[in-house]
Each structure stands twice: as structure tokens, then as C-alpha cells.
Write a protein that holds these residues in place. Sequence first.
Motif, short mmCIF file in Angstrom:
data_model
loop_
_atom_site.label_atom_id
_atom_site.label_comp_id
_atom_site.label_asym_id
_atom_site.label_seq_id
_atom_site.Cartn_x
_atom_site.Cartn_y
_atom_site.Cartn_z
N LEU A 36 0.86 -1.18 0.00
CA LEU A 36 0.00 0.00 0.00
C LEU A 36 0.89 1.23 0.00
N TYR A 37 0.53 2.18 -0.85
CA TYR A 37 1.37 3.37 -0.88
C TYR A 37 0.53 4.57 -1.30
N PRO A 38 0.97 5.77 -0.93
CA PRO A 38 0.22 6.96 -1.32
C PRO A 38 0.29 7.13 -2.83
N TYR A 39 -0.84 7.50 -3.44
CA TYR A 39 -0.90 7.55 -4.90
C TYR A 39 0.12 8.51 -5.49
N VAL A 68 -6.20 8.84 0.81
CA VAL A 68 -6.21 9.48 2.13
C VAL A 68 -5.94 8.39 3.16
N ARG A 69 -5.56 8.82 4.33
CA ARG A 69 -5.11 7.80 5.28
C ARG A 69 -6.25 6.90 5.75
N GLU A 70 -7.48 7.41 5.69
CA GLU A 70 -8.62 6.56 6.06
C GLU A 70 -8.71 5.34 5.12
N GLU A 71 -8.41 5.64 3.86
CA GLU A 71 -8.43 4.57 2.85
C GLU A 71 -7.38 3.51 3.20
N LEU A 72 -6.25 3.99 3.68
CA LEU A 72 -5.18 3.06 4.07
C LEU A 72 -5.68 2.13 5.17
N TYR A 73 -6.35 2.72 6.17
CA TYR A 73 -6.82 1.87 7.27
C TYR A 73 -7.84 0.86 6.79
N GLU A 87 3.22 8.67 4.32
CA GLU A 87 3.81 10.00 4.14
C GLU A 87 4.04 10.72 5.45
N ASP A 88 3.62 10.12 6.51
CA ASP A 88 3.60 10.87 7.75
C ASP A 88 4.00 9.97 8.90
N GLU A 93 3.12 5.76 13.44
CA GLU A 93 2.98 5.60 14.89
C GLU A 93 1.65 4.96 15.23
N MET A 94 0.63 5.38 14.49
CA MET A 94 -0.71 4.82 14.68
C MET A 94 -0.70 3.33 14.37
N LEU A 95 -0.09 2.96 13.23
CA LEU A 95 -0.02 1.55 12.84
C LEU A 95 0.76 0.77 13.89
N SER A 96 1.82 1.40 14.36
CA SER A 96 2.65 0.74 15.35
C SER A 96 1.87 0.50 16.64
N GLU A 97 1.11 1.51 17.04
CA GLU A 97 0.32 1.37 18.27
C GLU A 97 -0.74 0.30 18.14
#
Lengths: 497, 350, 276
Positions: A36-39, A68-73, A87-88, A93-97
Motif C-alpha cells: 500500500l502506498y500513497p498515490y 487518504v489515510r482513512e483509505e489506508l486503514y 507520508e507521515d 505511529e498509529m499503525l505501530s500502536e
Amino acid sequence: MNGRIVVVSLAVLMVLVLTAWVFVYLKPWVVRMVALYPYTLSATFEELERLFERENGGVDLELKPYHVREELYTLLDEGEVDIVIAEDLSVMEMLSENGYVNWYLEFATGDGGTAYYIAVSRNSKHLEQALAFTQLLLSEEGKDVLREYGYEPVTPAMGFGDVPEELREYALEFKSVIDWLGRRVIVPKPVKRVVSIVPMITLSILMMDGGDLLVGVDSVSPTSELLTKVFPQIKNIPVAGAPWSVNIELILSLDPDVVLTTDRPMEVVKKFEELEIPVVIVPMGRLHCDQLPEAIRLIGKVIDREDKAEELASYCEEKMMALMNVTSKIPRSERAKVYIAISDGLKTHITYISRDIVWIAGGVNVAENLSGPAGGGPPMAAVSMETVLTWNPDVIITWDPKVKELILSDPRWAEVNAVKNNRVYVIPRGLRSWITPEPEAFLGAMWLAEKLNPDAFSFNFEEEVKLFYHRFLGYELSDEELSRILSGEYGVEIPGT
Amino acid sequence: MVSRYQVLEDILEEVRGRKSLVATALILAPILSFLLSLLVGRYQISPQIVFSVLISKILPFHYDVPKQVEIVIIQVRLPRAIAAALVGAALALSGTSFQGLFRNPLVSSQILGVASGAGFGAALALLLSGDPVIVQVSAFGFGIVAVAISYALSRTYRETSLLTLVLAGIVVGALFSALISLIKYVADPYEKLPSITFWLMGSLSAVSFRELTWNFIPIVVPCIILVLARWRLNVLSLGEEEAKALGIDVERMRMLVISCCTLMTAAAVSIAGMVGWVGLVIPHIGRMLVGPDHKVLVPASIAIGAAYLLIVDSMVRIVSTFEMPLGVLTAIIGAPFFAYLLRKRTVSWR
Amino acid sequence: MRLEVRGLHFSYTPEREVLKDISFDVERGDIFCVLGPNGCGKTTLLKCLGGILKPNKGSILLDGVEASTISRAEYAKLVGYVPQEHGLVFPYKTIDVVLMGRAPHLGIFSTPSEKDYRIAEEALREVGIYHLKDRPYVELSGGERQLVIIARVLAQQPEILLLDEPTSHLDIKNQMAILRIVTKLAEQGMTIVMSTHFPRHALLFSSKVGIMVGGRFIAIGNPEEVVTEERLKKAYDIDIKILTVKNPLGDRAIKVCIPVEALSGRQLVGGAWSRV
């Protein structure tokens, strides 16, 4: 007969075609990997995909861009994902948590300082290949591709979390810390070279066994008599200054991994940021008592002494709670009125800590409504003799023995309750005065509690102090040193002598 | 031409015309402000009690008040009021004398570096010891040392010229200011630095009779000498040559004036810290009211200086619970007034 | 009082002597006029005589008493000095300025008494500006100021009076006023030393003239004999004609100095003549 041959041939043909189809299109031996990667990175990653698939036959990288990051989730929740690009730092950190990834690397930066991170999913079934792709991305070949598309590769990449063995040669390890002001600061892991320009931070670091990490200290700490005994090496550490008189060049030459300071003045912090020196802000001087343990934990996190910091912080919390359990029941009207006397007796401390400690100890600071000058002004206020007489404090605690002497010898103070009832005490002084915002303040609170309510508290205070020094500073206090601490006799040595 | 200050001018002209009125006002102002400053403060005491206690101290009758009330009036307010009056008078008088001596209405009592020297002495003592007694002595001593250095520097030529004296004063002042900064730099910002900062901003909050007894003589004796020698300041203000031609030993007279002013200012600064603008502005107010003749101007400056500082210090005490720095308030009031004088310079000098 | 000067030398810096071997006497009631171009040392000489500058060599004798042995206050009672320029910073009243002339007679801790006031007022009357008594000095005209300073020196009651170009910057009326007073003082017995730019004044009012060039006197003596065309040329470096004019109001002829340029047809600005 003929018909059979035809049927068999057809069947064989069908099988062949089917097999061919399976082989040509389904490729069961091919490993399929999802990234998964930002377009925005599409062109770059398509190039990288080609490169990767050429070098790693039998691996099929499936690229799924998100906007958008929501799409990633959502994509993460929907199916198996091997590689995540973000990108951020906050995304990572969110994924890590949430347990998706154990580590992540910053591998490139783009326009406007955007940083790009890569991580391999913790649940990836193709760990080896995913790591191989990451290696490709971090290799010279991968960097060329990144450069070609206008990204600046981060060399070496910055690793966060448990970076796997295979990637260590490409990356240095870092950690991100959120400091007291909510700034995210990226510092090397482990931190090896620490500069502290605030005495209270220096002391906290020493108490969590971080003294060996200090490469630069504040200008005040080396002047403390007891401190130089407890931690003699401090004399050999370069003095980096104080927040308002910082020696930037010296600090640059010390090549610190992180500088710990306060936010006043902010210009200094800005300067550090400009020079790309990681700076963590812990505004010790204006913390409340109950914020101190958190600050201690933060410092511990920065210098990788989390366990020691936790021990120190919970010690403080325990002591505070033990006192509060008793003193919180005392109504305001029954609390002893306490005045803190400094300098010529007509200056008083107006930091939060000086109010909090008195309150925790079961008294009330008569000057609690005074506020000092805003900004970086002195943590002191001047009051007039008349104001003190109006307050008429029950207990006076003085900054040093001289102030006590002064008060007792001055006829103007003679009618103050505290003087009449012989309740003027000198605040003990260990590494620093016990009402400054550092862990010893909790010893100060205990000391004051005993003075204010001798009936309610009867702990073996002297043992407690010795234990504190033993536990957190590895120093065995002699009885003489202990009595000097309690009588407030430890002065501050004069710089240069 | 009708100046926008015309109204004020007219009033002043009127006042100048009524000499006895001005004289009465100048005598009453310090007395009234002294009484006022005994009445105000954080501790609530009615004026009646204040006066009763004061009178009971002088006349042999007994007046029963709580001990603490008596302490507030006798030990706290009285020394503070006396100190304000002494310091104000000393600074104003030395400002007036220096302006005459240097023939320059823009100099103040600090021109020879006494305040910077005293500030350094106090800062050093606060850094090393913190004992108020030592702080005072050190401030006083270094104030005098600073002026002595200025004087010695200017003496390197055959005789002291005023210009070299002023330059030497500026040099010494700058040197000691730099040393103050150095001390502030090395002082512990959580313990020592605030005390130094407070001291430098000036305050009378800690004054007790003990300080006053030490500083009484170095303020009052030079004050008396200057009052007696005040007419000579007129002659000195003519300039070196004319004063010499009129039979004045200029060198010795200067030495006398400088010594007196230095003693007074050093003592005043060691009591009250840095209180600026009094020595600069009060002489001008004096000149507006009674003219430039030092025979009248010197006593007038003493009266106005004392009254001014008494009133400002009373304001300091009322404004807030914590003590506003005295030096800050004198500057806030003094600076705009001085700006007015600069715009309207013909009022007091050519 | 008799003033004698013997072998006076003075220099501000060691390299350049401003006064070289000056010697002269002035008797009681004499008006000694020092003539000379700008920068010849007239002012320096007067300052030495006034005790403001200390000569390097030589002696000044007052009635035979060496000046350096007299205290400053005593000296100021004997010798009064009127400087050429005086700057006052503070706007003192005229009477206050004149009162300052009493300084040598007053002790360090005294202020002027009624008597001093009367002396000062008398001095103001003597120079004819009593009406300016309460005006600020700085508001007066140049001539009035000069008179105030002369009043001040009168209040000083000296026996020797030194005047440094008392008539410069003044119009004719004021010049005459000053010279009238000076003459009167000399008649009363005061010894007067006065520097001037105007040979005419020397010729008309002095009893003795010295012409000073480059720090030394080239001639001292009777005005009639000393002021010659050659000496004036030497002093001022232009050709000057001395004309003898018949005095319309008396018997004695009057001598007038006029630059030759002015006589040779080229017109100078009209008023300039009268000044020479």
C-alpha cells in the motif's frame, strides 16, 4: 474409435490449455505481495516494481495506491498487506500502536519536507520478500530511482522500533518522543550523548542513572557542593550554559544526540531547531507537583532509562499519595499558614511547586495568590513587611539559615505568629533546595508535613533520605551529610572557586 | 505665538511670582507626603490610630494598641518613610549639584558611575553571601570606588577637566554595568538571579531602622555641607576659568561637591537600590519653580526630591500585594516628564 | 596698584611657546592697551595675569609682591578679569550674575549678605543697567551682557582690572559706554590692562600701548610713539595710514588709522572704516 480419439485429444487439449492457463495466468509458484502506498508515489513505485520483479523472479508485487489515510486503514482491514508506505510519521505511529507494524523506516523526503516511511506488516506471510523489497528501496539502485523521481533518499535511513537484522546496515535507529509541549522530537536510539541546560533536568537524569550519558551540563549543577560529591564526574563535563545564556557553539561541538531544556526563552529552542539539534522541552521550573512524575518519565524515555525513571516517578507518586491521604482531609481553615522567606526575608517563592508542596504537606502558602511577572521573569515576588504582617503566617520556612537568623533578629518580625511560636525552619537542601521542582521536592513535602503536623506523621525520615540517595543516586549519605542536608547548610559553591 | 504649553507657562509664571506661596508649598510638600506615607499600606490601620501611636511615642501618655499594629507603624512605616525622604532628598540634591558642577542640565547623580558601582557591589554581595548587611556595605563601598576610579582616570592629565571626568564616568559606568551583567550571567537563575534583579530595580520594602542608622550620617552630613556651600555652585556653574577668576579653588571645590554627592548617592543606592530619574528630573522641576539660583534651588530640590519619592513609594505600596519595583515607577513617571522638558527646554535652561 | 611683569613665558604644549619673554609695568591709574592681531597671545597674557593660567617662567608682581605667593581668593580681591566669552548654561538673573563677583569676599559656606547685595546693585548702577536687575542674563543683548560682566568685576572690587577685548562684537554706542566706564575706573585709581583689536581705541583711551606679534611685544610705551605705520604693518600685515585729524571740539589733534586699500579708491563697505 475416431470419436474417442477426438474426445481424448480434446480432453488432453483442455487439460493442456487449462494447465497453460493456470501456468500462464495464475502462476501458482509465484509469490504475491501487496504493497500500500500513497498515490503520489505511483510512478516511482511502478518503476521500483519493475526493478524488483526483474531481480526477484517469481515474486509478484501488487501495488495498491491510497489517497487518504482513512483509505489506508480500510485497505489494511480488508485483506493481507505486506508492505505499507506512508507520508507521515504519525500514520506509522498509529499503525505501530495498533499492532500492524513493529518497526518503520524513514527512507526519503520530498517537496516541502514531506518524509516517507516504509514498514513491513507484522502479519506478512512473505516476510523475506517484503524485506528484500525494503532492501532494494534502501539500496543504491532504489535510491537512484527515488532521485530520478525527485525524492531525496534519507541516508542512512532512520529506523524506528525493532528494525530487523537484515535492514540494520541500511538504517540508523531512532525513536520519536513527544515532549512536554507536544512537539515530536526524533532522537537516536539509544541516546548516547545528552546535553541538559536546566539544573532540575540534570538532577533527574542523575537520579535515573543517566549521568554517564551527559556530555554537557547546565552552569549551575557543578556548583552544588553535595552534587559534586555524589557525582564527582560532573566537574569534568563541559558546561553548556543555561537556557538564557546558552553556548550554542560549544553544544554543537559536543555533537549531542539530544538537548534537554525548557521553553523559555523560545528563541533558544528555535535556534536548536535551525541547527537541527534535537531538542526536548521539559519546562521543569513551572510544573505542578503532580506533573513532576510525568516529566521524569518523559526524561527517562528520552535517555532510554524508562525503568529507572518509572521507579523514580512512582516513588514520587507514592510519597505524594501517602501524604495526600492524610492531608487532603484537613480543611483549608485548619491548615497552617506557611510563608516561604528568601533573600532578605521579603521575597517569596511563587512557583507552582512551592504552593503544591505546602498544600500536600498540609499547610497553605500565604502567597498562593501572588503571581509573578509573566514570561521568563523571576520565580520570586517581593512583598512588603506590612503584607507579611497582614498574612501573619503560622510557619515560616526560609531558604537558608541566614534568612532565618535575619528574621529572628529583626524586631519587625517579632510579633509574627511563626516567630512567636518558634516555628521558623530552614528548608533542607540536598542537591538543590527541597522546594525546587525536582524529585527531592517530595522529600521536602515529607519534611514539611512533619513540621506542620508532628502528630499525624511519624515516619523515619532520616532513613528515608538515606534510602533515597542510596536507591536513586547510589550514594551512601553519612550522618554528617544528612544533618547538613536537613539543616540547609549546603550552600552553592561560587562559580570559579 | 500661542504655545500649546501656554496655559502651563502662565500658571508657572503665576507661581513664580508668588514667592512666599512657593516657599510654603515647598516646606509643606515633604511634610504632608511624609504623613501620607505613614497612613497608607497593606495593613489596615485607621489614621487616627496611626497618629495616636506616633504621638504617644513623643508625648508621655500611654496608648494601647496591639503590638503588631505598633510594629507596623513604628518599625515598618516610619523607617520606610524616613528612608524615602532621605533617598529622594539625596538623589535630588546630588543631581542638582552635579548639574551645576558640570554645567549641564542633562547629567544626573549617576554620571560618575556611582550607581553602576553600587549595583555591582550589591550584585556581587548577593551572589557571594546574600547577607543584607554585607550587600549594603558592598553597594556603598563599590559606589565610592567607582567614582574614585572615574576621578583618578580623569586626573591623568595635568588637571581634571570636566569633559574627561564625564568620559571617565561613562567608561567606569559601562565597565561596572558589564560586570553586573557578568554576575547576572553566572548567578543561579532560580535562587540568586531574582534577588539581584529585584535589587537592581530598587525598592524600599526591606528598610528598617538598622539600615537607616548606618546611612543617616553619609546622607545628612554631605547634605548639610552642600546646603551651606550652595551659593558656590552658582559660581562653579560659570565654568572653570570664570570661577577661577572669581577666586574659587575650582579643583578643591569640585572635589568637595563630588565627594559629598558620591557619599549621598552611594548611601541612597545602598538603601533603596537603583532608583533612577530622581536626580535628573527633580532639579528641573526645582528650576521651573524657583529659578536657577542655587541659593534657593538647593533647598527646593531637597524638598521636592523627598516629597516625590515619598509619594512614589506610597503608590508602590498601595498598587498591588507584591511590591512593584520603586525604580520602575520613578522611571515611568520621570521619563515622560523629562521628555516634556526636552520639548520645552527654554523653561529651565538655555 | 602697580603691576610688573618680568620675563614671562607660557606654553600650552612644550613645542610651541605662546608667550615669549614678556616684560612690562603698569602704574596705578594707567590704561595699558595690548594691540595685536588674532592669535598673537593677547588672551593668553591676560589669563596669565588673571591667575587662570600658570606661567612656565617669569614673575608677576603686584606692588612688588610675587603673584604666585598670593592665595586664589586673595588674588581675586586684587585682580578682576573680564573674559572675552562667557557661556552661561542656567538662566540666572542679572543681579545674581553680578553678585557672583562677591565670591572672593565670601567664605565657602556663606551666601551673599545685604551688604553684598548693595555692592552688586551699586555696581549695576555704576554701569547704568540697574533697570535690568531682575532680567535673566541670557535674554540680554551682547552689549548689555558685557556691561553685566563689567558690573560683576566691579562688585569684585579689584585694584587691577583685566579686560579681554571688551569692545568686540559691540556697536559704537556700546563701545563708547564701555570705554567711558573703563576711563572712569582708571581715573578712580584702578590699574587697567585691556586687549583690543582697534588701534584707534589704543590711541584715544590708553596711557600706554604694547604691540604684540607672535607672542612677544615689539614695542611698549606712549601711544603716540608706539603706534606707527610701520609697526601696524608689521602687526597686521597690511598697509595702514595714520591720519591726523583736527579735533572740531578741542585743540588736540586726533590720530585715525585707515587701511591704505581703503584710501586708494577701492571702496570697502562703508561701516568698516569706522571700526579701524
